[in-house]
Design a protein around this motif. Structure first.
Motif, mmCIF file in Angstrom:
data_model
loop_
_atom_site.group_PDB
_atom_site.id
_atom_site.type_symbol
_atom_site.label_atom_id
_atom_site.label_comp_id
_atom_site.label_asym_id
_atom_site.label_seq_id
_atom_site.Cartn_x
_atom_site.Cartn_y
_atom_site.Cartn_z
ATOM 1 N N ASN A 63 0.832 -1.210 0.000
ATOM 2 C CA ASN A 63 0.000 0.000 0.000
ATOM 3 C C ASN A 63 0.859 1.249 0.000
ATOM 4 O O ASN A 63 0.608 2.206 -0.749
ATOM 5 N N ASP A 64 1.869 1.252 0.855
ATOM 6 C CA ASP A 64 2.728 2.429 0.978
ATOM 7 C C ASP A 64 3.445 2.733 -0.331
ATOM 8 O O ASP A 64 3.608 3.904 -0.709
ATOM 9 N N GLU A 65 3.879 1.674 -1.017
ATOM 10 C CA GLU A 65 4.582 1.881 -2.284
ATOM 11 C C GLU A 65 3.641 2.344 -3.386
ATOM 12 O O GLU A 65 3.975 3.237 -4.177
ATOM 13 N N LEU A 66 2.429 1.752 -3.435
ATOM 14 C CA LEU A 66 1.496 2.098 -4.509
ATOM 15 C C LEU A 66 0.802 3.440 -4.280
ATOM 16 O O LEU A 66 0.260 4.018 -5.226
ATOM 17 N N ASN A 67 0.836 3.937 -3.055
ATOM 18 C CA ASN A 67 0.156 5.201 -2.751
ATOM 19 C C ASN A 67 1.061 6.426 -2.869
ATOM 20 O O ASN A 67 0.669 7.525 -2.492
ATOM 21 N N SER A 68 2.276 6.247 -3.387
ATOM 22 C CA SER A 68 3.147 7.399 -3.622
ATOM 23 C C SER A 68 3.850 7.240 -4.966
ATOM 24 O O SER A 68 4.164 6.121 -5.387
ATOM 25 N N TRP A 69 4.097 8.382 -5.621
ATOM 26 C CA TRP A 69 4.797 8.336 -6.906
ATOM 27 C C TRP A 69 6.218 7.814 -6.726
ATOM 28 O O TRP A 69 6.722 7.057 -7.562
ATOM 29 N N LEU A 70 6.852 8.187 -5.615
ATOM 30 C CA LEU A 70 8.209 7.712 -5.352
ATOM 31 C C LEU A 70 8.215 6.192 -5.193
ATOM 32 O O LEU A 70 9.084 5.500 -5.725
ATOM 33 N N GLY A 71 7.211 5.676 -4.462
ATOM 34 C CA GLY A 71 7.116 4.235 -4.279
ATOM 35 C C GLY A 71 6.876 3.513 -5.587
ATOM 36 O O GLY A 71 7.481 2.462 -5.855
ATOM 37 N N LYS A 72 6.002 4.063 -6.429
ATOM 38 C CA LYS A 72 5.737 3.450 -7.729
ATOM 39 C C LYS A 72 6.997 3.438 -8.594
ATOM 40 O O LYS A 72 7.285 2.439 -9.272
ATOM 41 N N CYS A 73 7.724 4.535 -8.562
ATOM 42 C CA CYS A 73 8.972 4.582 -9.339
ATOM 43 C C CYS A 73 9.970 3.556 -8.814
ATOM 44 O O CYS A 73 10.664 2.889 -9.597
ATOM 45 N N ARG A 74 10.028 3.414 -7.499
ATOM 46 C CA ARG A 74 10.983 2.479 -6.901
ATOM 47 C C ARG A 74 10.669 1.039 -7.303
ATOM 48 O O ARG A 74 11.569 0.293 -7.695
ATOM 49 N N PRO A 121 -5.782 3.748 1.597
ATOM 50 C CA PRO A 121 -4.819 4.865 1.694
ATOM 51 C C PRO A 121 -3.858 4.755 2.873
ATOM 52 O O PRO A 121 -3.001 5.623 3.041
ATOM 53 N N TYR A 122 -3.996 3.721 3.688
ATOM 54 C CA TYR A 122 -3.126 3.545 4.843
ATOM 55 C C TYR A 122 -2.245 2.308 4.650
ATOM 56 O O TYR A 122 -2.470 1.490 3.756
ATOM 57 N N SER A 123 -1.241 2.150 5.494
ATOM 58 C CA SER A 123 -0.420 0.931 5.491
ATOM 59 C C SER A 123 -1.322 -0.235 5.877
ATOM 60 O O SER A 123 -1.964 -0.198 6.931
ATOM 61 N N GLY A 124 -1.367 -1.258 5.022
ATOM 62 C CA GLY A 124 -2.294 -2.343 5.308
ATOM 63 C C GLY A 124 -1.810 -3.681 4.809
ATOM 64 O O GLY A 124 -0.966 -3.773 3.923
ATOM 65 N N PHE A 125 -2.373 -4.729 5.412
ATOM 66 C CA PHE A 125 -2.110 -6.087 4.942
ATOM 67 C C PHE A 125 -3.354 -6.935 5.178
ATOM 68 O O PHE A 125 -4.287 -6.522 5.888
ATOM 69 N N THR A 126 -3.368 -8.117 4.557
ATOM 70 C CA THR A 126 -4.572 -8.949 4.545
ATOM 71 C C THR A 126 -4.244 -10.395 4.873
ATOM 72 O O THR A 126 -3.269 -10.949 4.358
#
Length: 542
Positions: free
Chosen positions: A315-326, A380-385
């Motif tokens: 979630n954290d990676e997909l919710n930020s442009w920096l994370g998506k780029c990384r 929109p928050y840090s999450g897991f399932t």
């Protein structure tokens, strides 16, 4: 109708998990002419080949049938979404990539039911034949097969905590769910290779496409199986708005591999099925088989969602442009990171109802992200399932043609949670998931239980949550099950031949006598490998 009549030794209906295997194996004999029909388009999209791409294809009507069940009375009257693959590779091109075979006892049970040749010792060689496993050849794995199977390359902090939490409640760590024992917690293996998905279209069909005796026809929707009295004679199909006929050469066979929903529908539309249904639809009865479309089983997943205390989730990676780029750079440079492994990395097989069963009766899929449903937009928050399902449900539903129009979606009634055992297992599974989440190893990562929420305490609360929120984990099966002559609901014999007719077999998940204890893609590939051998043996002795 088209004026030109084409003749084939084998007509494979459906280029999915089973159909691609059959087309590849049978066309190895250059004297045999094979046609494979696929209703969907070719598998050209990048999202069909990136492991994480099923987040995109989950809702794509281009590559997905996007089916819905009829209202299920046991699920508070909800219509449940059932995605199924509609492209070369079928559901193996859009699934969660998890490579699980099921339990030894599943196949020994198939044999005990009267299906000779389907014990674990009988099928293990076909699992081995099918795969090239990153772990190399062993008593349980192969290294020369078309289906590529890989380890998840990097350990994840959350998955490690889950495994440790499972150990703290008495579940052992397991390094290979497809080895000597399934029970335990660990990392899944995936049908990926060097950062790419390995669907059956990639592993089996693509290398065979250059053969002159193999015709692959996509966007070709089968509409009816043709019979000459009780002998299958060919298939009609729609292609580019025109109806065509593909005919069988003498001694040929139609191999129906359209999946657990469309295989029974096509049989029914062709006059093979429950007489009362066929008569109501005005379809002449070719073979009265009440089991066609019956015995439907599926794994019902119950998704527990958590907010994570640390920003380490997808979630954290997909919710930020920096994370998506990384994560994009991780894949481009190293064929690694979230794009290369999909969503569910870890899992667990355990007993929810202790004392009732000596083998695991539930399975976990642990995702390092959270969303309202599988393939949905991440929170929109840090999450897991934690997704948990009962492995061997008793509940059975059905699939029935709704009309004589082959383009109409059939009636799908899963009939989840219809028995006391299934209800008790659902409640116990949620409690076991909570026990792991509340373990010392997991506690530092759990900020709150978002779903079902800690206000759900009683068995009645948890069962109602299962009815309100449960969903398919995409494993429909058994709607054309094989079984002995004495089983009135058996559609197929042990060689997957349709009873009451000649020249027709069903080779896909609908042929399972009972649902296997785990994900279904690897077992379906195995079944097709074994079927290809049986078909060739029968052809030689005919």
């Amino acid at each position: 109708m088209s004026g030109t009549k084409e003749y084939f030794d084998f007509i494979v209906v459906g280029a999915g998990s089973a159909g691609c295997v059959l087309a590849s194996r049978l066309s190895q004999d250059q004297k045999i002419r094979v046609l494979i029909l696929e209703a969907g388009p070719p598998d050209h999209s990048i999202w069909l080949h990136l492991p994480i791409g099923y987040g995109k294809t989950m809702w794509s009507s281009k590559y997905n049938w996007c089916l819905y069940t009829d209202p299920d009375p046991n699920m508070n009257g909800r219509n449940l979404y059932w995605p199924r693959g509609k492209t070369l590779g079928g559901s193996s091109a859009i699934n969660g990539l998890i490579y699980i075979r099921g339990q030894k006892e599943d196949y020994d049970h198939w044999a005990a039911l009267g299906n000779k040749g389907w014990s674990y010792d009988d099928v293990l060689p076909y699992f081995i034949k099918a795969e090239t496993n990153e772990r190399g050849a062993s008593d349980y794995h192969g290294d020369t097969g078309p289906l590529k199977v890989s380890n998840i390359p990097c350990k994840h902090e959350l998955i490690e905590a889950f495994i440790q939490g499972a150990q703290q409640i008495g579940i052992p760590r397991n390094e290979d769910f497809n080895g000597a024992s399934q029970e335990g917690a660990g990392y899944y293996q995936l049908t990926t290779w060097k950062g790419w998905r390995c669907s059956t279209a990639t592993g089996y069909l693509k290398p065979a496409r250059g053969r002159a005796n193999l015709v692959v026809r996509s966007r070709a929707r089968a509409t009816r199986i043709l019979f000459d009295d009780k002998q299958a004679a060919g298939v009609t199909y729609l292609h580019e708005g025109t109806e065509h006929t593909a005919s069988l050469a003498e001694g040929g066979e139609v191999l129906l591999s359209a999946g657990a929903i469309h295989s029974p529908q096509l049989l029914q539309l062709s006059g093979v099925g429950p007489p009362t249904l066929l008569e109501r639809l005005g379809i002449p009865v070719v073979a009265p088989l009440p089991g066609v479309g019956s015995s439907l089983q599926d794994h019902l997943q119950l998704r527990l969602g958590f907010e994570c205390s640390k920003p380490i989730t997808t979630n954290d990676e997909l919710n930020s442009w920096l994370g998506k780029c990384r994560i994009g750079m991780q894949w481009l440079l190293h064929r690694g990171g979230p794009l290369a492994v999909g969503i569910n990395q870890g899992g667990c097989f355990m007993r929810a109802l202790r004392g009732r069963d000596e083998r695991p009766d539930i399975q976990f899929h642990v995702g390092t992200l959270s969303a309202d449903m599988a393939g949905g937009k991440v929170h929109p928050y840090s999450g897991f399932t934690f997704s948990v399902c009962q492995l061997r449900p008793e509940s059975q539903g059905h699939v029935r043609a709704r009309s004589i129009n082959p383009l109409d979606t059939p009636e799908i009634q899963p009939n989840y949670l219809a028995t006391d055992l299934d209800q008790r297992t659902a409640v116990a599974a949620i409690r076991q998931a909570r026990a792991i989440a509340q373990s010392d190893a997991m506690r530092p990562y759990v900020k709150r239980e978002v779903k079902p929420g800690l206000d759900k305490v009683t068995d009645e609360d948890l069962l109602e949550f299962a009815r309100d929120d449960g969903a398919t984990i995409f494993h429909p099966s058994s709607t054309c099950k094989m079984g002995p002559q004495g089983d009135a609901m058996a559609v197929l014999d042990e060689r997957l031949r349709v009873r009451g007719v000649h020249g027709l077999r069903v080779v896909d998940g609908s042929a399972m006598p009972t649902l296997v204890s785990g994900n279904t893609n690897a077992p379906i590939v195995m079944m097709a490998e074994k079927a290809a051998d049986m078909i060739q043996e029968d052809r030689k002795t005919a």
